[in-house]
Design a protein around this motif. Structure first.
Motif, PDB file in Angstrom:
ATOM      1  N   GLY A 104      62.465  40.442  -3.990  1.00 53.21           N
ATOM      2  CA  GLY A 104      61.649  39.648  -3.086  1.00 53.21           C
ATOM      3  C   GLY A 104      60.971  40.515  -2.057  1.00 53.21           C
ATOM      4  N   ASP A 105      60.265  39.867  -1.149  1.00 49.79           N
ATOM      5  CA  ASP A 105      59.522  40.556  -0.102  1.00 49.79           C
ATOM      6  C   ASP A 105      60.312  40.517   1.196  1.00 49.79           C
ATOM      7  N   TRP A 106      60.810  41.662   1.616  1.00 47.24           N
ATOM      8  CA  TRP A 106      61.613  41.796   2.823  1.00 47.24           C
ATOM      9  C   TRP A 106      60.705  42.187   3.984  1.00 47.24           C
ATOM     10  N   LYS A 107      60.904  41.522   5.118  1.00 46.79           N
ATOM     11  CA  LYS A 107      60.119  41.816   6.321  1.00 46.79           C
ATOM     12  C   LYS A 107      61.046  42.359   7.409  1.00 46.79           C
ATOM     13  N   ALA A 108      60.588  43.389   8.101  1.00 41.71           N
ATOM     14  CA  ALA A 108      61.358  43.924   9.225  1.00 41.71           C
ATOM     15  C   ALA A 108      61.463  42.858  10.311  1.00 41.71           C
ATOM     16  N   THR A 109      62.619  42.789  10.982  1.00 39.38           N
ATOM     17  CA  THR A 109      62.859  41.717  11.936  1.00 39.38           C
ATOM     18  C   THR A 109      63.524  42.245  13.193  1.00 39.38           C
ATOM     19  N   SER A 161      58.952  45.436  -0.759  1.00 41.18           N
ATOM     20  CA  SER A 161      59.038  44.549  -1.908  1.00 41.18           C
ATOM     21  C   SER A 161      59.979  45.163  -2.932  1.00 41.18           C
ATOM     22  N   ILE A 162      61.020  44.417  -3.318  1.00 38.42           N
ATOM     23  CA  ILE A 162      61.999  44.877  -4.308  1.00 38.42           C
ATOM     24  C   ILE A 162      61.811  44.085  -5.593  1.00 38.42           C
ATOM     25  N   LYS A 163      61.777  44.792  -6.726  1.00 43.50           N
ATOM     26  CA  LYS A 163      61.619  44.125  -8.020  1.00 43.50           C
ATOM     27  C   LYS A 163      62.325  44.940  -9.101  1.00 43.50           C
ATOM     28  N   PHE A 170      66.917  49.383  -8.632  1.00 41.01           N
ATOM     29  CA  PHE A 170      65.706  48.575  -8.525  1.00 41.01           C
ATOM     30  C   PHE A 170      64.531  49.464  -8.151  1.00 41.01           C
ATOM     31  N   SER A 171      63.329  48.940  -8.333  1.00 36.25           N
ATOM     32  CA  SER A 171      62.128  49.613  -7.851  1.00 36.25           C
ATOM     33  C   SER A 171      61.687  48.942  -6.559  1.00 36.25           C
ATOM     34  N   PHE A 172      60.968  49.686  -5.736  1.00 33.95           N
ATOM     35  CA  PHE A 172      60.542  49.137  -4.445  1.00 33.95           C
ATOM     36  C   PHE A 172      59.204  49.722  -4.037  1.00 33.95           C
ATOM     37  N   GLU A 173      58.533  48.997  -3.173  1.00 32.62           N
ATOM     38  CA  GLU A 173      57.266  49.447  -2.596  1.00 32.62           C
ATOM     39  C   GLU A 173      57.221  48.988  -1.152  1.00 32.62           C
ATOM     40  N   GLY A 174      56.959  49.909  -0.252  1.00 32.72           N
ATOM     41  CA  GLY A 174      56.969  49.576   1.166  1.00 32.72           C
ATOM     42  C   GLY A 174      55.704  49.986   1.881  1.00 32.72           C
ATOM     43  N   PHE A 175      55.326  49.178   2.862  1.00 27.78           N
ATOM     44  CA  PHE A 175      54.171  49.468   3.703  1.00 27.78           C
ATOM     45  C   PHE A 175      54.607  49.350   5.159  1.00 27.78           C
ATOM     46  N   PHE A 176      54.236  50.344   5.969  1.00 25.89           N
ATOM     47  CA  PHE A 176      54.734  50.419   7.341  1.00 25.89           C
ATOM     48  C   PHE A 176      53.619  50.864   8.273  1.00 25.89           C
ATOM     49  N   SER A 177      53.793  50.559   9.562  1.00 31.29           N
ATOM     50  CA  SER A 177      52.807  51.012  10.538  1.00 31.29           C
ATOM     51  C   SER A 177      53.460  51.281  11.877  1.00 31.29           C
ATOM     52  N   TYR A 178      52.802  52.109  12.643  1.00 29.71           N
ATOM     53  CA  TYR A 178      53.148  52.329  14.039  1.00 29.71           C
ATOM     54  C   TYR A 178      51.848  52.169  14.814  1.00 29.71           C
ATOM     55  N   TYR A 179      51.607  50.943  15.298  1.00 32.53           N
ATOM     56  CA  TYR A 179      50.341  50.581  15.921  1.00 32.53           C
ATOM     57  C   TYR A 179      49.199  50.884  14.960  1.00 32.53           C
ATOM     58  N   SER A 180      48.290  51.796  15.246  1.00 35.97           N
ATOM     59  CA  SER A 180      47.167  52.026  14.331  1.00 35.97           C
ATOM     60  C   SER A 180      47.497  53.006  13.217  1.00 35.97           C
ATOM     61  N   HIS A 181      48.682  53.616  13.240  1.00 40.64           N
ATOM     62  CA  HIS A 181      49.097  54.518  12.172  1.00 40.64           C
ATOM     63  C   HIS A 181      49.756  53.713  11.051  1.00 40.64           C
TER      64      HIS A 181
END
Length: 461
Positions: free
Chosen positions: A251-256, A267-269, A276-287
């Motif tokens: 499923g799609d895990w969101k930081a909390t 996202s874990i699948k 499992f395989s995973f794909e993550g997207f992250f940011s630090y303000y504009s980075h």
């Protein structure tokens, strides 16, 4: 000057850590004095007591700041007497505590002999003191001022089959404009049979990560981070194995429980008995950054990957996933994946709706009438950005101050890390508003004060 930025919130972890799932329930003392068992992943606030002392302890050591580094209280407490007028009744509870049996945990206000005196804590049987908890500060004198007890609970957090005593103390430093804001200090005492030990390293780790209004659930989260940080990741990777019957974590895990501008989702699948395989997207303000890879099970609750399992990694290292209840803890070595510039996957994640610490910043900073007046002063474009965008997504501090003419005012500072935009707002009790908008190297004052002709904000004390 419209800008659209998509941000997903995550909680930043500085030296975070995680613990193994604990099979026991929380035994938490409520303000009514009753003992309530609650699931470990609940969010109910708990009441507790705090700091501990040991006037009669054996020879102890102190560090340079006066903090007591001895670990155990003297076990012969038969002659200890307490001033019953100092007992904090709402923070004293009848409990069944490990092999100590049926005892009363007693919290006491500091003595009146020194303004820096600390609270003290005892175990009692009937009217008799049978044990005094270890001191944290030499002679129970701290370098800050005791405020009150914020929570107490009894729970096994180190898998030794004994409940630890976990207390939270509110204190104030009394120094500077922020010195009157109560801070939370956590103290964890481990039951060693005939005595308790103050777990200084763990307590300090958690204390520096506690929000000002932290609860016992913030403690549990940071206990997990502490243990996760302590894992030898290279050795853990050697333990990868097939694990059957692992509950699905796809499923799609969101930081909390984080600021919404320090963002992350994973996202874990394709979960199997191997991982499992995973794909993550992250940011630090504009980075921003991303990571794609495969993780391998090392147990029913933990998986790990290394640089060979990650696409386009920028650095060597490991990434660990730990599942506990409805939460997922993630920690990684620096710059794994296409990241950097303060972007990190180190957060707590949920499959549910994430909670953002800055969700109510606008409403708690300004009244509706103030927002209406500010909108009129700035116009649509500047009101939308940087004012609204900065307040909702930036770093905001609010203080009560006074102008040079003696009138009281609200002083708001807002800046957006990684973006050269900020504003400072001053709102007086009689309705005067002064706002300094800064965009790159340009600054301009906006005010509803017809007598104000300066290009600078009024002087504040």
């Amino acid at each position: 000057m419209k800008r659209k930025i998509i941000i997903i919130a995550i909680s930043m972890c500085i030296l975070s850590g995680c613990a193994k799932s604990n099979a026991s329930s929380d035994v938490t003392v409520g303000s009514s004095g009753s003992i309530v068992e609650t699931p470990q992943d609940t969010n109910a606030d708990d009441i507790s007591t705090s700091d501990t002392n040991d006037d009669n302890k054996n020879a102890s050591e102190t560090d340079d700041e006066g903090e007591n580094t001895s670990q155990t209280s003297q076990t012969d407490d038969a002659n200890i007497e307490i001033d019953t007028s100092k007992i904090i009744e709402e923070q004293s509870f009848d409990i069944q505590l490990n092999e100590w049996g049926a005892v009363r945990f007693v919290s006491c206000m500091p003595e009146d002999t020194n303004p820096n005196a600390d609270a003290t804590f005892y175990l009692m049987e009937g009217e008799k003191v049978i044990y005094k908890m270890p001191s944290v500060y030499e002679n129970d004198i701290r370098d800050s001022l005791f405020e009150d007890i914020s929570f107490v609970t009894f729970k096994d957090i180190n898998d030794d089959q004994k409940d630890e005593v976990i207390v939270g103390v509110h204190y104030v430093t009394g120094a500077g404009p922020q010195g009157v804001i109560p801070r939370t200090e956590v103290r964890i005492f481990e039951d060693k049979g005939e005595s308790f030990e103050y777990a200084k390293e763990l307590s300090d780790f958690i204390t520096v990560r506690m929000p000002d209004d932290g609860t016992i659930h913030d403690v549990y989260t940071n206990v997990n981070w502490y243990e996760l940080c302590s894992i030898d990741r290279a050795s853990l990777y050697q333990d990868i194995q097939e694990v059957e019957n692992v509950p699905s974590h796809e499923g799609d895990w969101k930081a909390t429980n984080c600021h919404s501008s320090v963002a992350g989702s994973i996202s874990i699948k394709n979960q199997t008995e191997d991982g499992f395989s995973f794909e993550g997207f992250f940011s630090y303000y504009s980075h921003a950054g991303e990571i794609i890879g495969n993780a391998h099970w090392v147990s029913e609750t933990m998986a790990i990957c290394n640089q060979d399992d990650i696409e386009d990694t920028m650095a060597d290292g490991y990434m660990v996933f730990m599942f506990e209840g409805n939460l997922m803890y993630v920690i990684a070595d620096t710059d794994l994946g296409m990241m950097g510039m303060n972007v990190s996957p180190d957060h707590v994640y949920t499959l549910g709706d994430p909670v953002y610490t800055n969700a109510d910043t606008l409403a708690t900073t300004y009244t509706e009438d103030e927002l209406t007046q500010i909108h009129q002063l700035l116009g649509d474009d500047l009101y939308d950005d940087p004012f609204l965008f900065g307040t909702n997504n930036g770093c905001v501090t609010v203080e009560d101050k006074a102008l040079g003419d003696g009138s009281s005012c609200k002083y708001v500072d807002c800046f957006i890390p990684t973006m050269n935009e900020s504003y400072t707002a001053i709102i007086t009790e009689d309705g005067r508003i002064y706002i300094l908008i800064q965009i790159y190297n340009e600054e301009k004052i906006y005010t509803n004060d017809p007598a104000w002709n300066s290009n600078e904000l009024p002087e504040v004390l």
